[in-house]
Write an enzyme that holds these catalytic residues in place. Sequence first.
Site, mmCIF file in Angstrom:
data_model
loop_
_atom_site.group_PDB
_atom_site.id
_atom_site.type_symbol
_atom_site.label_atom_id
_atom_site.label_comp_id
_atom_site.label_asym_id
_atom_site.label_seq_id
_atom_site.Cartn_x
_atom_site.Cartn_y
_atom_site.Cartn_z
ATOM 1 N N LYS A 142 0.837 -1.205 0.000
ATOM 2 C CA LYS A 142 0.000 0.000 0.000
ATOM 3 C C LYS A 142 0.871 1.253 0.000
ATOM 4 C CE LYS A 142 -3.971 1.960 2.512
ATOM 5 N NZ LYS A 142 -4.889 1.755 3.659
ATOM 6 N N SER B 83 -9.633 1.968 2.696
ATOM 7 C CA SER B 83 -8.721 2.711 1.827
ATOM 8 C C SER B 83 -7.692 1.819 1.129
ATOM 9 C CB SER B 83 -7.975 3.774 2.649
ATOM 10 O OG SER B 83 -7.185 3.162 3.674
ATOM 11 N N SER C 170 -10.133 -0.543 6.879
ATOM 12 C CA SER C 170 -9.550 -0.346 5.552
ATOM 13 C C SER C 170 -8.843 -1.550 4.963
ATOM 14 C CB SER C 170 -8.594 0.848 5.570
ATOM 15 O OG SER C 170 -9.316 2.044 5.753
#
Length: 512
Positions: free
Chosen positions: A80, A155, A179
């Site tokens: 990420k 996210s 997330s």
Amino acid sequence: MSDILSLSAVELGKKIAAGEITSVEATKAYLDHIGAVDKDINAYVTVDTEGALRAAEEADKKIKEGTLKGPFAGVPVGIKDNMCIEGMLTSCSSHILDNFYPTYTATAVEMLKEAGAVVLGHTNMDEFAMGSTTETSYYGPTKNPWNLDRVPGGSSGGSAAAIAADECAVALGSDTGGSIRQPASFCGVTGIKPTYGRVSRYGLIAYGSSLDQIGPLGKNVEDCAAMLEVISGHDLKDSTSADKENAKDCIDFTSALVDNVEGMKIGVPRDYFLEGINEDVKEAVLGAAEILKSKGAIVEEFDLGMVEYAIPAYYVIACAEASSNLERFDGVKYGYRTGEYTDLHNMYKKTRSEGFGAEVKRRIMLGSFVLSSGYYDAYYVKALKVKALIKQAFDKAFEKYDMILGPVAPTTALKCGESLSDPIKMYLGDIYTVSVNLAGLPGISLPCGEDKDGLPIGLQLLGQTFDEKKIIQAAYTFEKYRLENMNLKCDERLKESGYAGATAFQNTGKEA
């Protein structure tokens, strides 16, 4: 190439270790696939082709010499975009950091690299992890591989979408209020949010420091358990890293991959199945509870309480911490700086106005408000008290139950653009996940069915702090039952069609 991409991360690691596939071959297969499909999905912000191939060559050399072993030796992974990697653009998918190249690597990423994993690049995300759809990214929205008109969740939507689209074998995400678990649910993959402090946050660019936690996303429970085992452990560089459960037997999560829930006590909160939940989601999740019951678990309904207070408490605390954490991005030390300004304060204002997106600005302003003089006691202090009450409610539940079972989200993947026009709707979509972060608990999301539109539905299992093994064991038991029965049903259909003995299901559980 398709044979390589269909393998789970652990399966691929075994084949690389056995010499059946080289890390270079696997890495090239993933890079080629990214080149072919990512223009439609936008799961990656940065793809480090040269670096990945160099790492793969080095992994092959060490594997051949016998100096590199383990489940992820030579396996391609995605990271990420809020985890620092030395020399690689790390932007949190924000304009304000679109020229930031760190001089160090996050501990969790470093541990993966030491285990021989090959980093393909940084995956897309909601800007500074603020969002539930991966639509607030400066680099454009990520699309859900199951349906390109739907969001992948957020996210960590880039990491989840990359796995669902076979653009990496396994990935790292971060979870501040759901997330990891929510995008795993929307994309039909598996994700674990570990206990707060289980995995080092050093090198993770903070959103809400008391809530953020790094965790794995993978094609199945085994991949996630094996990855969590690699990245767990005490880190002196992180003051919030827990060291009381650092013995090998405490982080040997793969030992929990056992098909057995006999006698486990599972609580199902009535509060999770009231108004607002989609009927397909409700039916699939309660069906999963019945399957675990049929396997020997003791399943009971109970009243958890405090559920309606989780969203307001979470957003007050998270936004307050975000306003403090994002204060450092001012155009002076690193990152973007506006081109024209009159003085220092004007430079601050213009840099932050141009560098941050709308959702980030909204949360900074909310956080600054609840921390301001005259409102601190009324909002922030009160939210901290509610946080403590939520933790007490979970502690009381875990006195009776080994784990808690419920949905990940009240709906399946939303249509693109729906949440951006209604932020409150987006916030309410986190109702089943944010309380877990407030209490610092571990949780796992895994597929348990599909809705009438063929979109994945996620099952969430929650455990007491540092008790990841129990939820991994229950998740593995459910996953094994589901895949065996899906394969059985598929074989029956294929026999009727004249294709006896074949199977049309991959390790992700998606229909071929």
